[in-house]
Design a protein around this motif. Structure first.
Motif, short mmCIF file in Angstrom:
data_model
loop_
_atom_site.label_atom_id
_atom_site.label_comp_id
_atom_site.label_asym_id
_atom_site.label_seq_id
_atom_site.Cartn_x
_atom_site.Cartn_y
_atom_site.Cartn_z
N ALA A 77 -54.26 -6.64 22.66
CA ALA A 77 -53.57 -6.94 23.96
C ALA A 77 -54.53 -7.25 24.90
O ALA A 77 -54.41 -8.25 25.81
N ARG A 78 -55.61 -6.58 25.05
CA ARG A 78 -56.73 -6.70 26.06
C ARG A 78 -57.24 -8.24 25.74
O ARG A 78 -57.42 -8.78 26.98
N SER A 79 -57.63 -8.51 24.74
CA SER A 79 -58.35 -9.97 24.50
C SER A 79 -57.26 -10.86 24.94
O SER A 79 -57.74 -12.00 25.33
N ILE A 80 -55.99 -10.63 24.55
CA ILE A 80 -54.96 -11.62 24.98
C ILE A 80 -54.89 -11.87 26.59
O ILE A 80 -55.05 -12.99 27.09
N LYS A 81 -54.86 -10.65 27.24
CA LYS A 81 -54.79 -10.73 28.87
C LYS A 81 -56.05 -11.53 28.97
O LYS A 81 -55.93 -12.30 30.08
N ASP A 82 -57.37 -11.14 28.73
CA ASP A 82 -58.64 -11.68 29.27
C ASP A 82 -58.53 -13.35 29.00
O ASP A 82 -59.03 -14.03 29.78
N ASP A 83 -58.08 -13.54 27.80
CA ASP A 83 -58.03 -15.14 27.53
C ASP A 83 -57.04 -15.86 28.33
O ASP A 83 -57.44 -16.79 28.93
N ILE A 84 -55.77 -15.33 28.70
CA ILE A 84 -55.01 -15.97 29.35
C ILE A 84 -55.44 -15.95 30.89
O ILE A 84 -55.38 -17.08 31.62
N ALA A 85 -56.19 -14.96 31.45
CA ALA A 85 -56.52 -15.18 32.67
C ALA A 85 -57.64 -16.19 32.79
O ALA A 85 -58.08 -16.55 33.92
N ASN A 86 -58.27 -16.21 31.66
CA ASN A 86 -59.76 -17.38 31.68
C ASN A 86 -59.00 -18.96 31.48
O ASN A 86 -60.01 -19.69 31.16
N GLY A 87 -57.69 -18.82 31.39
CA GLY A 87 -57.25 -20.27 31.40
C GLY A 87 -57.02 -20.56 30.00
O GLY A 87 -56.63 -22.00 29.71
N ILE A 88 -56.94 -19.94 29.01
CA ILE A 88 -56.93 -20.16 27.59
C ILE A 88 -55.31 -20.04 27.33
O ILE A 88 -54.67 -18.76 27.45
N THR A 89 -54.67 -20.95 26.87
CA THR A 89 -53.30 -20.45 26.35
C THR A 89 -53.31 -20.07 25.07
O THR A 89 -54.11 -20.50 23.99
N VAL A 90 -52.47 -19.01 24.56
CA VAL A 90 -52.52 -18.30 23.56
C VAL A 90 -51.27 -18.43 22.76
O VAL A 90 -50.03 -18.42 23.11
N ILE A 91 -51.27 -19.08 21.46
CA ILE A 91 -50.40 -19.16 20.50
C ILE A 91 -50.25 -18.08 19.63
O ILE A 91 -51.09 -17.89 18.88
N VAL A 92 -49.07 -17.21 19.64
CA VAL A 92 -48.92 -16.25 18.62
C VAL A 92 -48.01 -16.34 17.54
O VAL A 92 -46.79 -16.57 18.17
N ASP A 93 -48.30 -16.19 16.38
CA ASP A 93 -47.58 -16.24 15.34
C ASP A 93 -46.94 -14.94 14.95
O ASP A 93 -47.61 -14.28 14.43
N ARG A 94 -45.56 -14.83 15.14
CA ARG A 94 -44.99 -13.27 15.20
C ARG A 94 -45.53 -12.25 16.13
O ARG A 94 -46.90 -12.34 16.47
N TYR A 95 -44.70 -11.51 16.67
CA TYR A 95 -44.84 -10.71 17.75
C TYR A 95 -44.15 -9.35 17.88
O TYR A 95 -43.68 -9.13 16.75
N SER A 96 -43.96 -8.84 19.07
CA SER A 96 -43.15 -7.74 19.01
C SER A 96 -41.61 -7.88 18.43
O SER A 96 -40.84 -6.69 18.01
N TYR A 97 -41.20 -9.20 18.66
CA TYR A 97 -39.90 -9.21 17.92
C TYR A 97 -39.71 -9.06 16.50
O TYR A 97 -38.66 -8.41 16.04
N SER A 98 -40.51 -9.72 15.88
CA SER A 98 -40.66 -9.26 14.30
C SER A 98 -41.00 -7.53 14.20
O SER A 98 -40.46 -7.21 13.30
N GLY A 99 -41.77 -7.43 15.02
CA GLY A 99 -41.87 -5.81 14.85
C GLY A 99 -41.09 -4.91 14.87
O GLY A 99 -40.65 -4.08 13.96
N ALA A 100 -39.90 -5.33 16.00
CA ALA A 100 -38.75 -4.50 16.01
C ALA A 100 -37.70 -4.72 14.71
O ALA A 100 -37.10 -3.78 14.46
#
Ligand code: FDM
Ligand code: MG
Length: 221
Positions: A82-105
């Motif tokens: 999560a930390r690195s996702i937040k950092d990337d987003i803050a640095n202007g990087i768009t992050v594409i995530v294949d499966r996330y919390s929805y799959s998790g639950a």
């Protein structure tokens, strides 16, 4: 003073096995990169970390874990990134995530364990970065069957997939309106990717209006 940088977007792609998530994610990454965006593509579970290795061994049937235990490892695997996702987003990087919390639950709740409800399963996701959009690649059981046999991993069987399909819908109905975007993944690759690109372009144009990256809140089933 340095110019304020526009943040990246957090885009999640969800769907059943064989819906085409990974190939669509790769295509989306290349498309965004070619249009000049900074972009990263990640997937969960991230099987490379030490927690991810435990998950990998469980999914391959090489180790046994209780339903609650493995559930929390999947969630922990998101928290450690999560930390690195937040950092990337803050640095202007768009992050594409294949499966996330929805799959998790949904996958955990689909096991039918009485003490592992959808609501229980969602709890450890609260506070994780909330996607600016979740694209759900929807595929019918018939279309899925046409795309070939299931693999050999845990959860890759008909009854489990049926329950997962139902629970995705239950969970999506409990999400804030506008977060979930369903895409008919039974169409051709080009048709699906065009739909995805259009929806993602809309979302990226809205990021400034959305404001800072948000967090998941609780759900009430
Ligand atoms: N899965 C995936 C879970 O059960 N919980 C999770 O939190 C995540 C991210 O793991 F059956 C399940 C979904 C799938 C399996 O995923 C492996 P891939 O995308 O098929 O590798
Ligand atoms: Mg799979």
């Amino acid at each position: 003073m340095s110019e304020l940088k526009r943040r990246g977007a957090l885009i999640v792609v969800e769907g059943l096995d064989r819906a085409g998530k990974s190939s669509q994610c790769e295509h989306l990454r290349d498309f965004l990169q070619e249009s000049g965006h900074s972009v990263k593509y990640i997937r969960f579970p991230d099987r490379t970390t030490s927690i991810g290795k435990l998950i990998d061994s469980y999914l391959r049937g090489q180790s046994q874990l209780g339903d609650h235990s493995i559930h929390l490892l999947f969630s922990s695997n998101r928290w450690e990134i999560a930390r690195s996702i937040k950092d990337d987003i803050a640095n202007g990087i768009t992050v594409i995530v294949d499966r996330y919390s929805y799959s998790g639950a949904v996958y955990s709740a689909a096991k039918g364990n009485q003490s592992l409800s959808l609501e229980w399963a969602w709890q450890p996701e609260i506070g994780l970065p909330r996607p600016d959009m979740c694209l759900f690649l929807r595929i019918s059981p018939e279309e899925a069957a046409k795309r070939g046999d299931f693999g050999a991993e845990r959860y890759e069987n008909g009854p489990m997939q049926k329950r997962v399909r139902e629970l995705f819908q239950t969970l999506f109905d409990l999400q804030p309106s506008g977060d979930i975007h369903q895409v008919d993944a039974g169409r051709s690759f080009q048709e699906v990717s065009k739909k995805i690109h259009d929806k993602v372009a809309d979302c990226m144009a809205r990021v400034e209006a959305i404001g800072p990256l948000r967090e998941f809140g609780p759900i009430t089933v």
